[in-house]
Structures are given as C-alpha cells and as structure tokens.
Design an enzyme around this catalytic site. Structure first.
Site, mmCIF file in Angstrom:
data_model
loop_
_atom_site.group_PDB
_atom_site.id
_atom_site.type_symbol
_atom_site.label_atom_id
_atom_site.label_comp_id
_atom_site.label_asym_id
_atom_site.label_seq_id
_atom_site.Cartn_x
_atom_site.Cartn_y
_atom_site.Cartn_z
ATOM 1 N N CYS A 96 0.834 -1.201 0.000
ATOM 2 C CA CYS A 96 0.000 0.000 0.000
ATOM 3 C C CYS A 96 0.868 1.250 0.000
ATOM 4 O O CYS A 96 1.774 1.382 0.828
ATOM 5 C CB CYS A 96 -0.916 0.004 1.224
ATOM 6 S SG CYS A 96 -2.000 1.449 1.295
ATOM 7 N N ASN A 207 -0.970 -10.389 -9.172
ATOM 8 C CA ASN A 207 -1.972 -9.368 -8.867
ATOM 9 C C ASN A 207 -1.630 -8.100 -9.648
ATOM 10 O O ASN A 207 -0.487 -7.862 -9.995
ATOM 11 C CB ASN A 207 -1.969 -9.088 -7.352
ATOM 12 C CG ASN A 207 -2.863 -7.928 -6.962
ATOM 13 O OD1 ASN A 207 -2.401 -6.973 -6.336
ATOM 14 N ND2 ASN A 207 -4.130 -7.981 -7.304
#
Length: 331
Positions: A96, A207
């Site tokens: 993140c 991902n």
C-alpha cells in the site's frame, strides 16, 4: 506449511470494499475463491474493538486477514489474535502506497527494508500455525525491480513466508495518489514470472490490473494463481465462473439471479440485527452489468436501499427490473 489450491484464485484486500458483507456476498458466487479482509493495522487488532474489526461468518472460509505494520512483536501478537479468531491465513501488507501507511512505516515503503520484513514474517510464523504470506510490489520509486523484488523475496522466504502475492507494478511513494498507483506505473507481469522461475518451490500469485479470468490465465505461465481486485468487485458475476473454470467444480448457483436469492437469508439476518440494507447492497451494485435493466437496478439500490427501514423488498424489486427484461429477451 502447504497452501491449499484456493490460491489459484483470490479476491484482493481492498480498503472500504472487502468488508465482511462483501466477502459473504462473494462467497455466494464462488465456493473456492480465497477471500481477503481489508487491511487492519497490528495496533488496531491489539487495542481496538476486535469483534468489530475481526468478526466474520463461518461461510467465508477460506478467508485471510491482511495485517499492516512493521513492528515484529506487535505483528506477532496481532497475528496470534487473528489466528484465534479462526482466519485461514495472515497476510502482511508490503504494497500500500498511501501517505497514512507511509507515515506508520509500513506498506509499500517496506520494500526498502527487506530485512525488517523478514523479521516481521519470522515473528508471525513463530506465533501462529496458519500460513503467513506477503503481498508486495515489484519495487518503489527508483528501485530496480529485478534487485528489489529478489531481495525481498529471498529474505521473506528464508524467514518462512508461505507464499508471495506480487502486485506487478512499482509504487511511487511521492507524487502519485494511491489511486494513481493502481494505474500509472506500468505493469510488468513478466517480472513476477521471472521470480517464479527463480524460486519454483515458492507459491507466487499474480496481482495487478487483471481484468478477467481469461486475461489472468493468459498471463500466469508458471505462476500458481491470480488475485483480482477491482474487476471482481465492480463485476462480481466474474466470480460465478471461478469454480468451473479454475477448479473444475460446479458453480454454487446457476446464475446471478439464483445467487441473489440464496444470499437473502444473510441479508435478512443483518436487517433483523439492526443493520441497514445499504451496508450490503453497496457491494452488489456491479451485479448484472451490461444487461438490460442494470441501470435501473443500480439506481434503485443507490437511492432506495439507503432509506431508513429499507428491506429485502427493495432488493427484490431492483432485481426484478433486470429479470423481467431477461425473460422478455428470451421469449
């Protein structure tokens, strides 16, 4: 510890999206997909309202909890608490890029500190018996992705990480928002495949930017599985194809209409407990996308489900907008 085959497909952890209601809905569409919570920080787990933060329904299994943090002792304590709640996996967030996460010295900025990440993984592995995994980027800022990803992977695997989930793009920690960091840095799926070729014994899941099951299958190569985020959330009917296409199993329901009907008891229980309809239907707005009546379906849920006292009749009426048009087209 061996991970089971549910890592062939997973729905990504997404802040403000993959809460317990979202996960329960997604489980209605796929029995096999691995589901992930929103990121929860280790201090919040230790000191916060654990029932609110960590509670989930048994039907969500297999379900993983994503932790944020960089203090090995705190992460070990939080991981133990989460394991006691019954989660199937603990995932450490090393991807993140938000300012808040950087301010807490965790998330993507930890790509610069592979030894610290390894210490965190080792501490969590020593405290729990369930798998501990890491979700990371291929690098940050001016890092060379070849060196940065190898350095992180080697250290966390040596520390006992059971799998790596690789968001196959860099994160730019200065100058780009978290939203831009999901789109602007170029994707490099080949970098994830090269990591797998170098570490063939390590489960590695792809991902980042995967828009469909077909695209994911085309990009996998030697990789062990795929993780979809926005695509699965914004078009949840994708999940109905997961079990037959990736696991060779029958889908849990014949179509989206049947899935919604099967989900009604969960919604009813939430309403009876004092919850709002919109708590759940906000995660269902993408259903029926592209079908006749889908715009009216979304509009009805968006405007009526938020009203005090809104119940299942609102959802049923919205679904009927689509079903009537589907039946008419088939006649």
């Amino acid at each position: 510890m061996q991970l089971n085959q549910s890592h062939r497909f997973a729905v990504a952890p997404m802040m403000d999206w993959t809460d317990r209601h979202c996960r329960a809905f997604h489980r209605t569409l796929s029995r096999r997909a691995r589901l992930y919570t929103e990121m929860v920080t280790a201090p919040a787990v230790i000191h916060g309202d654990r029932r609110r933060l960590l509670g989930f329904s048994a039907q969500e299994h297999p379900v993983a909890l994503q932790l944020g943090g960089s203090d090995p002792a705190a992460l070990a304590e939080a991981a133990r608490i989460c394991a006691d709640f019954g989660y199937d996996e603990i995932n450490l967030n090393v991807g993140c890029p938000s300012d808040r996460v950087q301010g807490g010295n965790f998330g993507a900025c930890l790509m610069r500190e592979p030894d610290l990440v390894a210490d965190c993984v080792a501490a969590m592995k020593a405290s729990v018996a369930i798998p501990v995994t890491v979700k990371c980027r291929i690098g940050v800022d001016e890092q060379d992705p070849e060196q940065a990803l190898d350095a992180l992977a080697d250290r966390v695997v040596a520390a006992g990480a059971d799998a790596l989930i690789v968001h196959a793009r860099k994160a730019w920690l200065k100058g780009l928002s978290p939203r831009e960091n999901r789109d602007v840095p170029p994707l490099d799926y080949g970098r994830a495949r090269r990591l797998k070729e170098r570490l063939p014994q390590v489960p590695i899941i792809l991902n980042g930017g995967i828009a469909s099951l077909a695209q994911g299958r085309a990009e996998l190569g030697p990789l062990d599985g795929m993780m979809l985020g926005r695509a699965a959330y914004q078009d949840p009917e994708i999940l109905l194809a997961v079990d037959p296409e990736l696991f060779g199993a029958a889908p849990p329901h014949a179509d989206a209409f049947a899935a919604v009907e099967a989900f009604e008891p969960y919604i009813a229980a939430h309403l009876e407990a004092g919850g709002r309809l919109a708590d759940i239907t906000r995660h269902m707005l993408g259903l029926f996308g592209g079908r006749r009546g889908s715009r009216l379906y979304r509009r009805r849920l968006a405007t009526e489900a938020i009203r005090p006292g809104a119940g299942l009749a609102v959802l049923r009426a919205a679904v009927d907008e689509v079903k009537r048009r589907a039946d008419a087209a088939a006649a």
